[in-house]
Design an enzyme around this catalytic site. Structure first.
Site, PDB file in Angstrom:
ATOM      1  N   GLU A 145       4.476  -0.305   1.862  1.00  0.00           N
ATOM      2  CA  GLU A 145       3.489   0.883   1.254  1.00  0.00           C
ATOM      3  C   GLU A 145       3.885   2.385   1.540  1.00  0.00           C
ATOM      4  O   GLU A 145       3.245   2.970   2.485  1.00  0.00           O
ATOM      5  CB  GLU A 145       2.166   0.348   2.181  1.00  0.00           C
ATOM      6  CG  GLU A 145       1.404  -1.010   1.994  1.00  0.00           C
ATOM      7  CD  GLU A 145       0.264  -0.997   2.364  1.00  0.00           C
ATOM      8  OE1 GLU A 145      -0.152  -0.217   3.415  1.00  0.00           O
ATOM      9  OE2 GLU A 145      -0.536  -1.949   1.895  1.00  0.00           O
ATOM     10  N   GLU A 303       0.180  -8.490  -0.760  1.00  0.00           N
ATOM     11  CA  GLU A 303      -0.717  -8.911   0.646  1.00  0.00           C
ATOM     12  C   GLU A 303      -2.211  -8.880   0.237  1.00  0.00           C
ATOM     13  O   GLU A 303      -2.521  -8.042  -0.706  1.00  0.00           O
ATOM     14  CB  GLU A 303      -0.427  -7.646   1.578  1.00  0.00           C
ATOM     15  CG  GLU A 303       0.852  -7.350   2.340  1.00  0.00           C
ATOM     16  CD  GLU A 303       0.617  -6.193   3.197  1.00  0.00           C
ATOM     17  OE1 GLU A 303      -0.435  -5.570   3.550  1.00  0.00           O
ATOM     18  OE2 GLU A 303       1.783  -5.558   3.591  1.00  0.00           O
TER      19      GLU A 303
HETATM   20  C1  GAL Z   1      -1.403  -3.183   4.980  1.00  0.00           C
HETATM   21  C2  GAL Z   1      -0.180  -3.230   5.663  1.00  0.00           C
HETATM   22  C3  GAL Z   1       0.026  -4.437   6.676  1.00  0.00           C
HETATM   23  C4  GAL Z   1      -1.016  -4.539   7.497  1.00  0.00           C
HETATM   24  C5  GAL Z   1      -2.107  -4.410   6.540  1.00  0.00           C
HETATM   25  C6  GAL Z   1      -3.753  -5.041   7.246  1.00  0.00           C
HETATM   26  O1  GAL Z   1      -1.743  -1.943   4.673  1.00  0.00           O
HETATM   27  O2  GAL Z   1       0.836  -2.981   4.764  1.00  0.00           O
HETATM   28  O3  GAL Z   1       1.224  -4.245   7.333  1.00  0.00           O
HETATM   29  O4  GAL Z   1      -1.381  -3.624   8.345  1.00  0.00           O
HETATM   30  O5  GAL Z   1      -2.594  -3.420   5.932  1.00  0.00           O
HETATM   31  O6  GAL Z   1      -4.708  -4.978   6.367  1.00  0.00           O
END
Ligand code: GAL
Length: 659
Positions: A145, A303
């Protein structure tokens, strides 16, 4: 690459080695076929400068390989170790107020720091040398990110890099910079390049041109970091796709059109705002945008969460079936798989209340049971992989620079944001079941109806691209306060709306923003929000609706010239849901797919050999009629394998175990 990917971020360094075997056993049980490994593992594999210890990672890589689980190997450069930050305090980002961020969390680096870039390259090289040819490594995940946490840095390294970037941009011509930034205002003319500094907090406002170039520069610096690591990986690990996970739905500081050109596969992270009743529409927006960034090709959801996150004020758990609806919606909208953050719920640290595939409670939990059922459903859809969503007939134009320009300070109204327009227009289409793509200029040819939310800043190239689109017979709808300034926030010559005046067939006499919460009524019964304008139509421009009240009462609110419409206000959600389908029909768009709209998403994916799948996601609390399957039960998903290829049976995997 697995057919449809299913898995998670895997952070084994948080656990004793004894857990790893169990992890892999459970991964197999859940149908996990891809994990992003080592995203934050820099200090694990390089605990002291140059003292590399790959023993743990070697073991994990071997375990995953034995179990047939693919690895999306991460470069851990989003989390420089503390030994690095303390040895190089100049690598830490600095705020506009001159405050140097302390080490102690991830993303604590300035992308322009030479020391950071050097060490990031080194750890990337070591990883790629060691695992680049490993058969379990099927793709690469660079950093994490980008620009989340450290989007801009105002430090001395950044200042020097900014000057270098500007000297190239303006061809060493400082007068050109003065001209573009309008430094005659308040006598802020630069007479030496060394006087140029990032937009640090000063006594009053700074030049918008400075801000916009700083945003472009900052994005370019992150992208340069990505490219450097990608190129190392490409050399040492040929043939494996390289990605970095976007945050497309956030619409912030990365011009992802540029980024998308640099990755081998587009991947995205998406998290629901758990209290947002419209969260399913938000997810659809993010997925459609990601598909647009991928140029319509399959992409990967890198994710999302199995249930609650931990970083919202109230972290509401997903309702039973919601995780499956989310996952299958991403797939329905073009993802070739979906991964979660994270595999095993942390036992400590800031993210221990963030859900995971394996919750604190282990196997005897709702989340684990649903995760396993979902893994099965995704495996059952393997043949969907590689298919694509047909191009939509309606498209929304997304221009990141126009968004940055509109959302600077010192505008007629802080309420007239770009993201609000994009989101409400997309949501209106979602509500009525009309598919929509997100595109950039120059606009691809396929669309019948192009929606352009407030394109306040517009380059002459983009203005020409819109003219060409209309000349090719496309229908266009342009939102208020468009065409006004160029890419440096300088007024286009002539009356408003500047660069789009001829195309829109109007002159705007005055912009008339509304007070907070004020609305205006149009004589067709629509309600407008945020904004109004005193519009003078050119001869031949037709007035379709007038303001019935408000500061522009009696004047045109919606005008039409041939295939082009201009809106002098922001219609509210109800009005959009009425107007957009009517305009789509006029543009010759096909009606929504059977059953689509009002909380039921129906989308199609097609393969070049003629096979196709219909995905119906029912977000409502009632069974949704759909000719192909009778009904889609409340809260469930039906996937219909359309039998165009011979001997294919309709197939409707349920997202929840039958009960
Ligand atoms: C994202 C990040 C992850 C984790 C996640 C939690 O922004 O890439 O590592 O922290 O949020 O929701």
């Amino acid at each position: 690459m697995p057919r449809l990917a299913f898995g998670a971020d895997y952070n084994p360094e948080q656990w004793e080695a004894a857990t790893w075997k169990d992890d892999v056993r459970l991964m197999r049980e859940a149908g996990v076929n891809l994990v992003s490994l080592g995203v934050f593992a820099w200090s694990w594999i390089e605990p002291r400068p140059d003292a590399f210890d790959f023993s743990g990672l070697d073991e994990i890589v071997a375990l995953l390989h034995e179990s047939g689980i693919g690895i999306d190997l991460a470069t851990p450069t989003t989390a420089p170790p503390l030994w690095f930050s303390h040895a190089h305090p100049g690598s830490l980002p600095v705020t506009a107020d001159g405050l140097r961020r302390a080490p102690g969390s991830r993303q604590a680096y300035c992308p322009s720091s030479p020391a950071y870039r050097e060490r990031a390259a080194l750890i990337t090289r070591r990883l790629a040398e060691r695992y680049g040819e490993h058969p379990a490594v099927v793709m690469w995940h660079i950093n994490n990110e980008y620009a989340n946490g450290n989007p801009h840095c105002w430090c001395e390294n950044s200042a020097a890099a900014f000057r270098t970037w500007l000297r190239t941009r303006y061809g060493e011509d400082l007068e050109a910079l003065n001209e573009r930034w309008g430094t005659r205002v308040w006598g802020m003319r630069y007479s030496d390049w060394e006087q140029v500094i990032p937009p640090r907090t000063s006594t009053s406002r700074l030049s918008p041109g400075l801000w916009l170039d700083f945003y472009r520069f900052s994005d370019a610096e992150h992208l340069a970091c990505f490219r450097a690591e990608r190129d190392i990986v490409r050399t040492l690990s040929p043939g494996r796709p390289v990605t970095t996970n976007f945050m497309a739905g956030a619409l912030r500081w990365s011009d992802y059109w540029r980024w998308a050109d640099e990755v081998d596969i587009v991947s995205n992270d998406h998290y629901l705002a758990s209290e947002d009743p419209e969260r399913a529409a938000d997810l659809a927006f993010a997925a459609d945008l990601t598909r647009g960034l991928a140029g319509g090709k399959p992409w990967l959801l890198m994710e999302h969460s199995t249930s609650a996150v931990q970083w919202q004020p109230r972290n509401i758990a997903k309702t039973p079936g919601e995780m499956a609806r989310n996952t299958l919606t991403h797939i329905a909208r073009g993802a070739d798989g979906a991964l979660f953050f994270q595999w095993r719920q942390s036992a400590y640290g800031p993210e221990k209340w963030h859900s995971a595939m394996v919750p604190h409670g282990g196997e005897d939990t709702r989340i684990w049971q649903e995760t396993k059922a979902l893994g099965k459903a995704v495996a059952g859809l393997a043949d969907v992989a590689g298919s694509t969503c047909p191009p939509a007939e309606i498209a929304l134009l997304l221009d990141y620079e126009a968004m940055w320009a509109l959302e600077l300070t010192d505008r007629p109204s802080a309420d007239l944001t770009y993201r609000d327009a994009l989101r409400t227009w997309h949501q209106a289409l979602w509500n009525v079941g009309l598919p929509c793509d997100l595109v950039r200029a120059p606009v691809p040819g396929e669309q019948r109806l192009l929606l352009v939310p407030s394109l306040y800043a517009v380059s002459t190239d983009t203005a020409r691209a819109l003219q060409d689109y209309v000349a090719r017979g496309g229908h266009l709808v342009v939102g208020p306060f468009s065409g006004v300034v160029d890419s440096d926030d300088r007024l286009h010559p002539g009356p408003y709306p500047g660069a789009l005046r001829g195309l829109l067939g109007v002159r705007v006499d005055e912009y008339l923003p509304l007070a907070a919460a004020e609305t205006v009524t149009l004589d067709d019964g629509s309600t407008g929000r945020i904004w109004s304008e005193r519009v003078v139509p050119d001869p031949g421009t037709e007035v379709e609706a007038r303001f019935a009240d408000g500061p522009a009462a009696g004047g045109p609110a919606v005008v039409r010239r041939g295939n082009v419409r201009y809106l002098a206000t922001r219609p509210d959600a109800d009005a959009l849901q009425r107007l957009l389908p009517a305009w789509a029909a006029q543009a010759g768009c096909t009606p929504p797919l059977d059953g689509a709209g009002h909380g039921v998403e129906v989308t199609r994916r097609t393969a070049p050999d003629g096979r196709s799948w219909l995905f119906a996601v029912n977000h409502t609390r009632h069974a949704a009629p759909m000719a192909a399957v009778g009904v889609v039960p409340a809260g469930e998903v039906a996937v219909i394998r359309e039998s165009r290829a011979p001997a294919t049976q309709p197939h409707t995997p349920r997202t929840q175990p039958e009960s």
